[in-house]
Design a protein around this motif. Structure first.
Motif, PDB file in Angstrom:
ATOM      1  N   LEU A   1      69.389  52.994  10.096  1.00  0.00           N
ATOM      2  CA  LEU A   1      70.439  52.021  10.390  1.00  0.00           C
ATOM      3  C   LEU A   1      70.311  51.516  11.823  1.00  0.00           C
ATOM      4  CD1 LEU A   1      72.828  50.769   8.882  1.00  0.00           C
ATOM      5  CD2 LEU A   1      74.304  52.507   9.926  1.00  0.00           C
ATOM      6  N   VAL A   2      70.069  52.422  12.769  1.00  0.00           N
ATOM      7  CA  VAL A   2      69.904  52.028  14.175  1.00  0.00           C
ATOM      8  C   VAL A   2      68.691  51.092  14.323  1.00  0.00           C
ATOM      9  CG1 VAL A   2      69.314  52.863  16.491  1.00  0.00           C
ATOM     10  CG2 VAL A   2      71.010  54.071  15.128  1.00  0.00           C
ATOM     11  N   VAL A   3      67.601  51.478  13.674  1.00  0.00           N
ATOM     12  CA  VAL A   3      66.383  50.669  13.773  1.00  0.00           C
ATOM     13  C   VAL A   3      66.582  49.301  13.143  1.00  0.00           C
ATOM     14  CG1 VAL A   3      63.978  50.495  13.029  1.00  0.00           C
ATOM     15  CG2 VAL A   3      64.840  52.654  13.917  1.00  0.00           C
ATOM     16  N   LEU A   4      67.331  49.253  12.031  1.00  0.00           N
ATOM     17  CA  LEU A   4      67.589  47.977  11.365  1.00  0.00           C
ATOM     18  C   LEU A   4      68.385  47.050  12.277  1.00  0.00           C
ATOM     19  CD1 LEU A   4      67.024  46.649   8.620  1.00  0.00           C
ATOM     20  CD2 LEU A   4      69.284  47.418   7.878  1.00  0.00           C
ATOM     21  N   PHE A   5      69.434  47.570  12.894  1.00  0.00           N
ATOM     22  CA  PHE A   5      70.204  46.767  13.848  1.00  0.00           C
ATOM     23  C   PHE A   5      69.321  46.338  15.023  1.00  0.00           C
ATOM     24  CE2 PHE A   5      74.329  49.094  12.508  1.00  0.00           C
ATOM     25  CZ  PHE A   5      74.553  48.147  11.520  1.00  0.00           C
ATOM     26  N   ALA A   6      68.522  47.286  15.514  1.00  0.00           N
ATOM     27  CA  ALA A   6      67.656  46.995  16.655  1.00  0.00           C
ATOM     28  C   ALA A   6      66.637  45.910  16.310  1.00  0.00           C
ATOM     29  CB  ALA A   6      66.943  48.269  17.111  1.00  0.00           C
ATOM     30  N   TYR A   7      66.118  45.980  15.076  1.00  0.00           N
ATOM     31  CA  TYR A   7      65.111  44.984  14.686  1.00  0.00           C
ATOM     32  C   TYR A   7      65.718  43.588  14.595  1.00  0.00           C
ATOM     33  CZ  TYR A   7      61.021  42.980  12.419  1.00  0.00           C
ATOM     34  OH  TYR A   7      59.903  42.209  12.150  1.00  0.00           O
ATOM     35  N   ALA A   8      66.940  43.506  14.061  1.00  0.00           N
ATOM     36  CA  ALA A   8      67.626  42.209  13.993  1.00  0.00           C
ATOM     37  C   ALA A   8      67.824  41.644  15.403  1.00  0.00           C
ATOM     38  CB  ALA A   8      68.960  42.356  13.279  1.00  0.00           C
ATOM     39  N   LEU A   9      68.236  42.525  16.326  1.00  0.00           N
ATOM     40  CA  LEU A   9      68.411  42.091  17.713  1.00  0.00           C
ATOM     41  C   LEU A   9      67.064  41.726  18.342  1.00  0.00           C
ATOM     42  CD1 LEU A   9      70.266  41.669  20.126  1.00  0.00           C
ATOM     43  CD2 LEU A   9      70.099  44.124  20.624  1.00  0.00           C
ATOM     44  N   ALA A  10      66.012  42.479  17.994  1.00  0.00           N
ATOM     45  CA  ALA A  10      64.677  42.211  18.533  1.00  0.00           C
ATOM     46  C   ALA A  10      64.178  40.826  18.104  1.00  0.00           C
ATOM     47  CB  ALA A  10      63.697  43.290  18.068  1.00  0.00           C
ATOM     48  N   ILE A  11      64.420  40.472  16.837  1.00  0.00           N
ATOM     49  CA  ILE A  11      64.018  39.136  16.363  1.00  0.00           C
ATOM     50  C   ILE A  11      64.753  38.058  17.144  1.00  0.00           C
ATOM     51  CG2 ILE A  11      64.219  37.542  14.396  1.00  0.00           C
ATOM     52  CD1 ILE A  11      63.447  39.803  12.568  1.00  0.00           C
ATOM     53  N   PHE A  12      66.033  38.273  17.391  1.00  0.00           N
ATOM     54  CA  PHE A  12      66.824  37.322  18.178  1.00  0.00           C
ATOM     55  C   PHE A  12      66.222  37.166  19.579  1.00  0.00           C
ATOM     56  CE2 PHE A  12      70.480  36.525  21.056  1.00  0.00           C
ATOM     57  CZ  PHE A  12      70.860  35.277  20.570  1.00  0.00           C
ATOM     58  N   ILE A  13      65.854  38.291  20.207  1.00  0.00           N
ATOM     59  CA  ILE A  13      65.247  38.254  21.551  1.00  0.00           C
ATOM     60  C   ILE A  13      63.922  37.503  21.517  1.00  0.00           C
ATOM     61  CG2 ILE A  13      64.222  39.678  23.372  1.00  0.00           C
ATOM     62  CD1 ILE A  13      66.282  41.867  22.622  1.00  0.00           C
ATOM     63  N   VAL A  14      63.096  37.771  20.500  1.00  0.00           N
ATOM     64  CA  VAL A  14      61.785  37.126  20.397  1.00  0.00           C
ATOM     65  C   VAL A  14      61.932  35.622  20.208  1.00  0.00           C
ATOM     66  CG1 VAL A  14      59.722  36.907  18.950  1.00  0.00           C
ATOM     67  CG2 VAL A  14      60.581  39.166  19.549  1.00  0.00           C
ATOM     68  N   VAL A  15      62.845  35.200  19.330  1.00  0.00           N
ATOM     69  CA  VAL A  15      63.047  33.769  19.076  1.00  0.00           C
ATOM     70  C   VAL A  15      63.481  33.065  20.359  1.00  0.00           C
ATOM     71  CG1 VAL A  15      64.465  32.083  17.843  1.00  0.00           C
ATOM     72  CG2 VAL A  15      63.520  34.033  16.615  1.00  0.00           C
ATOM     73  N   LEU A  16      64.379  33.699  21.133  1.00  0.00           N
ATOM     74  CA  LEU A  16      64.844  33.101  22.381  1.00  0.00           C
ATOM     75  C   LEU A  16      63.739  33.017  23.428  1.00  0.00           C
ATOM     76  CD1 LEU A  16      68.417  34.597  22.974  1.00  0.00           C
ATOM     77  CD2 LEU A  16      67.813  32.300  22.231  1.00  0.00           C
ATOM     78  N   SER A  17      62.866  34.006  23.444  1.00  0.00           N
ATOM     79  CA  SER A  17      61.861  34.093  24.518  1.00  0.00           C
ATOM     80  C   SER A  17      60.506  33.499  24.145  1.00  0.00           C
ATOM     81  CB  SER A  17      61.674  35.557  24.933  1.00  0.00           C
ATOM     82  OG  SER A  17      61.218  36.334  23.841  1.00  0.00           O
ATOM     83  N   LEU A  18      60.302  33.102  22.879  1.00  0.00           N
ATOM     84  CA  LEU A  18      58.976  32.694  22.419  1.00  0.00           C
ATOM     85  C   LEU A  18      58.473  31.445  23.137  1.00  0.00           C
ATOM     86  CD1 LEU A  18      56.783  33.618  20.530  1.00  0.00           C
ATOM     87  CD2 LEU A  18      57.780  32.232  18.709  1.00  0.00           C
TER      88      LEU A  18
END
Length: 799
Positions: A341-358
């Motif tokens: 569950l923690v990793v799933l939340f983290a991955y969703a946040l990670a995608i958001f970070i990547v999209v913003l920084s790409l």
């Protein structure tokens, strides 16, 4: 059952918000770094995937040994084509002679643009499998035909149909558009090939190319091949090696070796050393792959540390569950479910970070990476990535927490044990070992770049502008244009040269001179310049004199650079004669009249190439070199130069480059690697500090009553800070002593690739260690001082 696991996991996460934020935030940062590095690596590995025959296409390379040193490159002699076509064509499906990428002026009606492209033989579009949008694939079979990429066609013709239209090239000849092909994507070779013209046209307009048909020693061409379906690169390489006898007989015994260099290696494995392929950009793929893996590992370590640190808080929960019948496997599944569950939340946040920084990452890395929203493969890989990370981060806490004995826990006799914190300490050491090694590596990379940047260039590149002179319209106009530009007040000196200031386009051998050692194989950079060249570049004459138009004899004079004088073993070079043994009339030698200071024209990481500068008799160099007026702004000077240029060349687009910008491009790859490494290092440190912050918070919470008692007994804020901080500082110091030798070994090996390199100094390692300790103190001190300043009455009131 699974639903129950998720409920419990959710309650634990929402109950301990600070713990959850640190865990999810740290994991998200680690996963974002791993994701963006993964996208970068995928882009690197997919280079040239646009070409359908990638695994069958190769370029002919040759290695030559000069004075015991073997150099390797793609430049080959023109007679090689005939040798291959006469005796080896059963090994090839296609064979294509090709020019070097060149800029040309293309004009249609009132539109005049400059574009880069190649002269190629007619099999090139078929070999490269170009996507034809209009016209025919066999578009360069006629000598006056031209193929354009889509962008160039749109720039010239707009909405008009370009097929059959005639365009003027360099104000010299007309070509008919026979095809428009799709732009070759960014991450592919030939992506800057914006037009293709027939090889026969290249030969017909250049007398020197016609003459090179039988010149085995003239390595001025490229050749690309597609091997036959029933053969391999290795077998074809072994067969074409039979041609080397003819090569060596005509190349003064350079022990020439021919081989096929496969397209799949062009981008990532293009570095050769002493005739052997030794890698290339693939080292950066490995480097960033390792960085991504370690940054993700740091984030997972945070999860493990915080989960096991809170073990005593969850010990009763484990005891109760076991006492009512829960099996250890069920408990493991529960804790892994929390991890998931923690990793799933983290991955969703990670995608958001990547999209913003790409977008910013693309600018920094000079890429055109898009987020693969529609890729099924990406989402399947993401699922595997989430499961892997969940197992990696959650396996140790799950095994550890599920191992508690319920009797001990429920009787209140459970103690974690004096060695229970050892695994956490080891993980903290691993975290900071990686972080300190990253710091050292980044500092050394930036030092190497600055070391090369601060190297004396040999000329004044500030305020120096070069203008390409590709068109026939420039022929014979140098004197006039020099006078016009100087009279405009924007230029104080101007010269011509056959090569750009920041590169060498020609090398020549076959020279002899008095005192030349027996068997010495010379190789000299060749540049034709006008007499004003040294003055326009502020290039210092260290011996003899410069060229002068007042001396008619200077048409057969030559200047050497300092390296050439040493290379040739000349004690007193002025007045010595250089004889070209391969010239039609060797009795017309070149007389050395001066020696110029060494100037860096190629890689700033390599030694200066031995070079000669000869008198440009006709003023028809490939570039105008202009020294701008320092009394006026650069933009003001450029505006005046453009106005004068347009007065004399109204149909030619005005192009120019600042030499300092061109020189700066030589550091681009290393600077990008250094900047990216710096960013990833900062994130690695941030993730490590998040974990340290979480652990400090937990230790402070766990020892609340102890701190209260100590305060009552007179302990100062410093005493409490020292008690909470010293253990963490010890771990970081251990990390430093582990990281330093590892970083030294790795970075010393990396520096060996550069002949001109920085010397590793002790202070680099000391600075990294002090930096790590400072960051640790700041991170730990916040919680330590907060705990130390807490009113002891509040912590002891519950008794």
């Amino acid at each position: 059952m699974f639903k129950n696991y998720l409920k419990i996991a959710w309650r634990n996460l929402t109950k301990n918000k600070a713990y959850t934020i640190i865990n999810v935030g740290g994991l998200a940062l680690g996963m974002a770094v791993a994701l963006i590095i993964g996208l970068w690596i995928t882009d690197e590995l997919s280079h040239n995937n646009y070409f359908a025959h990638k695994n069958q296409i190769a370029q002919i390379y040759q290695s030559q040994t000069v004075n015991g040193e073997t150099g390797t490159g793609p430049a080959i002699p023109r007679p090689l084509e005939k040798a291959f076509r006469d005796g080896y064509m059963d090994n090839f499906k296609h064979l294509v002679m090709c020019s070097w990428n060149t800029s040309q002026y293309l004009k249609y009606k009132e539109t005049n643009i400059s574009r880069d492209g190649n002269f190629m033989q007619r099999e090139a579009p078929e070999m490269l499998d170009l996507k034809i949008l209009k016209g025919e694939k066999d578009g360069v079979r006629e000598i006056n035909s031209i193929m354009l990429n889509e962008s160039t066609a749109n720039a010239l013709f707009g909405d008009e149909d370009p097929i059959g239209k005639t365009i003027e090239v360099n104000s010299q000849y007309d070509m008919m558009v026979t095809a428009v092909y799709e732009d070759i994507p960014f991450n592919n070779t030939f992506n800057d090939t914006e037009f293709i013209m027939p090889w026969d046209k290249y030969v017909s307009i250049n007398e020197w190319i016609k003459n090179a048909e039988d010149q085995w020693g003239n390595n001025s061409f490229q050749m690309f091949v597609q091997i036959a379906d029933n053969t391999t690169m290795e077998s074809v390489t072994s067969k074409i090696g039979e041609v080397k006898q003819e090569l060596n007989e005509n190349s003064r015994e350079f022990n020439t070796q021919l081989f096929l260099f496969p397209m799949k290696d062009w981008y990532l494995r293009s570095r050769f050393e002493n005739g052997k392929q030794v890698g290339g950009r693939i080292k950066y793929v490995w480097l960033f792959g390792i960085i991504g893996a370690f940054v993700l590992l740091l984030a997972c370590i945070n999860f493990m540390n915080l989960s096991t640190a809170r073990s005593e808080k969850r010990a009763k929960e484990v005891g109760i569950r076991k006492s009512i019948g829960s099996q250890r496997g069920q408990l493991i599944n529960q804790f892994l479910g929390e991890s998931f569950l923690v990793v799933l939340f983290a991955y969703a946040l990670a995608i958001f970070i990547v999209v913003l920084s790409l977008s910013g990452f693309n600018d920094l890395a000079r890429k055109e990476i898009d987020f693969p929203w529609s890729s099924i493969g990406f989402w399947l890989a993401s699922l595997a990535f989430i499961l892997f990370t969940a197992l990696l981060a959650g396996s140790y806490p799950a095994l550890y927490l599920s191992s508690f004995r319920p009797v001990d826990v429920l009787k209140g006799t459970f103690k974690a044990g004096k060695h229970s914190g050892l695994p956490r300490k080891i993980l903290v050491v691993v975290q900071f070992t990686v972080s300190v090694a990253f710091i050292i590596g980044t500092v050394i990379v930036m030092q190497q770049i600055n070391h090369a940047k601060n190297r004396p260039v040999g000329y004044d590149k500030e305020g120096l502008v070069q203008v390409p002179t590709m068109s026939q319209d420039f022929t014979g106009k140098f004197e006039l244009m020099r006078e016009e530009f100087i009279n405009s007040g924007a230029v104080i000196e101007m010269s011509t040269s056959s090569s750009p200031t920041t590169n060498i386009w020609s090398n020549r051998s076959g020279w002899t001179w008095e005192g030349k050692p027996e068997g010495f194989q010379e190789d000299l950079a060749w540049t034709e310049v006008s007499p004003e060249y040294a003055k326009s570049l502020n290039l210092k004459i260290v011996a003899g004199r410069n060229f002068s138009r007042e001396f008619a004899s200077d048409s057969t004079a030559v200047l050497l650079n300092e390296t050439a004088v040493k290379y040739m073993g000349l004690k007193d070079p002025i007045g010595k004669l250089l004889i070209d043994e391969d010239a039609e009339n060797p009795s017309d030698p070149l007389k050395i009249i001066g020696v110029v200071q060494d100037m860096i024209a190629q890689s700033p990481y390599e030694p200066v190439k031995q070079g000669m500068y000869v008198f440009d008799r006709y003023g028809n160099g490939s570039y105008y070199n202009m020294r701008l007026n320092p009394e006026q702004s650069a933009s003001q000077n450029i505006a005046v130069i453009e106005r004068v240029f347009k007065e004399h060349f109204p149909s030619i687009p005005f192009q120019y480059d600042f030499v300092d910008d061109e020189y700066g491009e030589k550091f681009a790859t290393e600077e990008r690697i250094g900047q990216l490494s710096g960013i990833f290092t900062a994130l690695a440190i941030l993730i490590s500090c998040l974990g340290l912050f979480g652990l400090t918070s937990f230790v402070a919470e766990q020892r609340t009553k102890e701190i209260g008692v100590r305060k009552v007994l007179g302990a100062s804020v410093f005493n409490v800070w020292n008690m909470l901080s010293k253990d963490f500082l010890k771990l970081v110091i251990i990390s430093c002593f582990i990281a330093v030798p590892i970083a030294y070994y790795v970075m010393n090996g990396w520096l060996q690739e550069y002949p001109y390199r920085v010397i590793l100094k002790w202070w680099i390692f000391a600075l990294a260690m002090l930096g790590a300790l400072a960051v640790t103190i700041l991170t730990v001190s916040f919680q330590a001082i907060k705990a130390a300043r807490t009113d002891p009455a509040r912590s002891l009131r519950t008794e």
